[in-house]
Design a protein around this motif. Structure first.
Motif, short mmCIF file in Angstrom:
data_model
loop_
_atom_site.label_atom_id
_atom_site.label_comp_id
_atom_site.label_asym_id
_atom_site.label_seq_id
_atom_site.Cartn_x
_atom_site.Cartn_y
_atom_site.Cartn_z
N GLY A 1 0.71 -1.18 -0.14
CA GLY A 1 0.11 -0.15 0.04
C GLY A 1 0.80 1.46 0.04
O GLY A 1 0.37 2.22 -0.54
N ASP B 1 -6.59 5.67 1.67
CA ASP B 1 -6.02 4.66 1.99
C ASP B 1 -6.80 3.78 2.75
O ASP B 1 -7.28 4.20 3.80
CB ASP B 1 -4.77 5.37 2.82
CG ASP B 1 -4.11 4.26 3.50
OD1 ASP B 1 -4.39 3.08 3.48
OD2 ASP B 1 -2.79 4.74 4.15
N TYR C 1 -6.99 -1.07 6.01
CA TYR C 1 -7.39 -1.52 7.22
C TYR C 1 -8.92 -1.87 6.98
O TYR C 1 -9.51 -2.37 8.01
CB TYR C 1 -7.31 -0.85 8.23
CG TYR C 1 -5.78 -0.56 8.65
CD1 TYR C 1 -5.28 -1.59 9.51
CD2 TYR C 1 -5.05 0.61 8.70
CE1 TYR C 1 -3.65 -1.77 9.64
CE2 TYR C 1 -3.66 0.72 8.82
CZ TYR C 1 -3.03 -0.43 9.52
OH TYR C 1 -1.89 -0.27 9.78
N SER D 1 -3.93 -2.77 0.12
CA SER D 1 -3.17 -3.55 0.50
C SER D 1 -3.37 -5.33 1.03
O SER D 1 -4.31 -5.14 1.67
CB SER D 1 -1.86 -3.10 1.29
OG SER D 1 -1.02 -4.20 1.90
N SER E 1 -1.55 -6.68 3.07
CA SER E 1 -0.50 -6.83 4.27
C SER E 1 -1.28 -7.26 5.50
O SER E 1 -1.06 -8.21 6.36
CB SER E 1 0.37 -5.53 4.40
OG SER E 1 1.41 -5.28 3.48
N ARG F 1 5.02 -7.96 0.47
CA ARG F 1 4.96 -6.61 -0.37
C ARG F 1 3.91 -6.66 -1.68
O ARG F 1 4.35 -6.73 -2.67
CB ARG F 1 6.11 -6.20 -0.98
CG ARG F 1 7.40 -6.20 0.16
CD ARG F 1 6.99 -5.60 1.49
NE ARG F 1 6.65 -4.12 1.37
CZ ARG F 1 5.44 -3.34 1.83
NH1 ARG F 1 4.55 -4.18 2.53
NH2 ARG F 1 5.34 -2.29 1.77
N1 PLP Z 1 -1.35 2.77 5.20
C1 PLP Z 1 -1.18 2.80 6.58
C2 PLP Z 1 -2.46 3.72 7.43
C3 PLP Z 1 -0.63 1.98 7.28
O1 PLP Z 1 -0.55 1.73 8.71
C4 PLP Z 1 0.28 1.16 6.69
C5 PLP Z 1 1.24 0.22 7.29
O2 PLP Z 1 1.53 0.33 8.49
C6 PLP Z 1 0.34 1.14 5.14
C7 PLP Z 1 -0.46 2.13 4.55
C8 PLP Z 1 1.31 0.48 4.27
O3 PLP Z 1 1.19 -1.00 4.42
P1 PLP Z 1 1.88 -1.92 3.08
O4 PLP Z 1 2.84 -1.07 2.60
O5 PLP Z 1 2.59 -2.72 4.02
O6 PLP Z 1 0.73 -2.38 2.37
#
Ligand code: PLP
Length: 388
Positions: free
Chosen positions: A103, A202, A205, A232, A234, A243
């Motif tokens: 993300g 974004d 979550y 994401s 993740s 990733r």
């Molecule tokens: N956006 C937020 C609010 C996050 O807390 C994070 C990671 O902690 C990310 C984006 C990016 O996560 P990733 O690059 O692992 O998808």
């Protein structure tokens, strides 16, 4: 040895993340052999499902070890478009989906594609630590807006000026766990339309919400055409180290944005993308159990924290973060708990001024560790750091 050249201000000018001080203290404590109970990391303790791992192994054996399409493999772009169509109720074209390594890179790509040097970008306070540096990497200036108590059109309007180009919006949010209501999404859209701003939404979550479904800003009428959506796998699937993420682009913009991916990454590794397709295929089967785990931890931790004098912790309805208010200096308490209790949490001010007198606790560690950490916090309390 010192390098015989100077490095670009682009990197030297970046401040290390404000979470670094604590991260470094934690590293030093662990290196000294102390067993630190970690309530600081945003990396969920979910083992990637073996079926997802098997899909990556299969793809490797099948020879998916070459360059792939820069925009991502069709199967993954289609799977993400189908999910977005389902959650927004709007037909999403797979051609508008670009696959990114996480993300964070999706957010960087959206900023790279929209921000000119000197432009201002509104970022949330409290907000995730990488927004400001990503804006700066693109030559822009981050300008914070207060969203501790939610998004409000007047506050956004006050923060935006003639140079404002974009606004980053995060729901559900890190660190506050706040999930925006439809009315809040509408407030952001209203200001974005009024000042002709790009929105970067974004939603990394969004799958970890425990009440109603999270409102999607880009589902509002008139929002899609100015909104980039970073997502994401993740957090939802315990795939932080893989990733893998995506950027949903406003219709008609994917091709120019793709040039940035093409000339930086070339592509996200195809075998990782196969794993992501497998993850999305079994999402309905595995994600509810992850949600239940985090919800259970929230149910355990919130009352225990609230029973400690000087701590007030709201019950979040999304993410695995708690962001309690404390009657004390947040940096001192974070150091005190680490030094005296071997418990690692982050000071809220690492996420912006609005995080003063707050702590961020991440419930991403095993249950037994959480229980032990809470026990130590109960014993220590805020101690001498408490102020009225
Ligand atoms: N956006 C937020 C609010 C996050 O807390 C994070 C990671 O902690 C990310 C984006 C990016 O996560 P990733 O690059 O692992 O998808």
């Amino acid at each position: 040895m010192t390098a015989p050249f100077s490095l670009a201000a682009r990197v030297t000018g970046l401040k290390p993340s404000a979470t670094m001080e604590m991260t470094e203290r934690i590293r030093v404590a662990r290196a000294a052999g102390r067993r630190i109970l970690g309530l600081s990391s945003g990396d969920p303790n979910i083992e990637t499902d073996p079926r997802i791992v098997a899909a990556a192994e299969r793809a490797l054996r099948d020879g998916e070890t070459h360059y792939g399409p820069p925009a991502g493999i069709a199967a993954l772009r289609e799977a993400i478009a189908a999910r977005e169509t389902e959650v927004t109720g709007t037909g999403i074209d797979p051609d508008d989906v670009l696959i990114t390594p996480g993300g964070k890179f999706a957010i960087l790509a959206a900023l790279m594609a929209t921000v000119e040097p000197g432009d201002e970008v509104l970022i949330p306070d409290p907000g995730w630590v990488s927004y400001g540096p990503c804006v700066r990497l693109c030559g822009g200036t981050p300008v914070t807006f207060d969203c501790l108590n939610g998004y409000d059109a007047a506050a956004l309007d006050a923060a935006s000026g003639p140079r404002t180009r974009a606004i980053i919006v995060n729901s559900p949010a890190n660190p506050s766990a706040h999930a925006m209501s439809r009315a809040e999404c509408e407030a952001v859209l209203e200001i974005a339309k009024k000042s002709n701003l790009v929105i970067i939404f974004d939603q990394v979550y969004a799958d970890l919400a425990y009440g109603d479904r999270v409102a999607r800003l880009h589902a509002l009428p008139g929002a899609r055409e100015r909104t980039f959506v970073a997502d994401s796998l993740s957090k939802t699937f315990g795939m932080t180290g893989w990733r893998i993420g995506s950027l949903l682009t406003p219709p008609g913009t994917a091709k120019p944005v793709l040039k940035f991916l093409q000339h930086s990454l070339y592509c996200t590794p195809p075998f990782i993308q196969r794993a992501a397709v497998a993850a999305l295929t079994i999402a309905d089967e595995i994600v509810p159990a992850y949600r239940d785990t985090f919800r259970r931890r929230i149910d355990t931790a919130v009352p225990r924290l609230n029973a400690i004098p000087g701590i007030r912790c709201a019950r979040p309805d999304a993410t695995f973060y708690l962001f309690p208010e404390i009657d004390a200096d947040e940096r001192e308490v974070a150091r005190f708990w680490l030094d005296e209790g071997d418990v690692a949490v982050l000071p809220g001010s690492a996420f912006g001024d609005a995080g003063r007198r707050r702590l961020r606790l991440s419930l991403a560690c095993p249950d037994a560790e959480l229980d032990e950490a809470l026990g130590r916090i109960e014993t220590l309390g805020l101690a001498a750091h408490e102020t009225s």
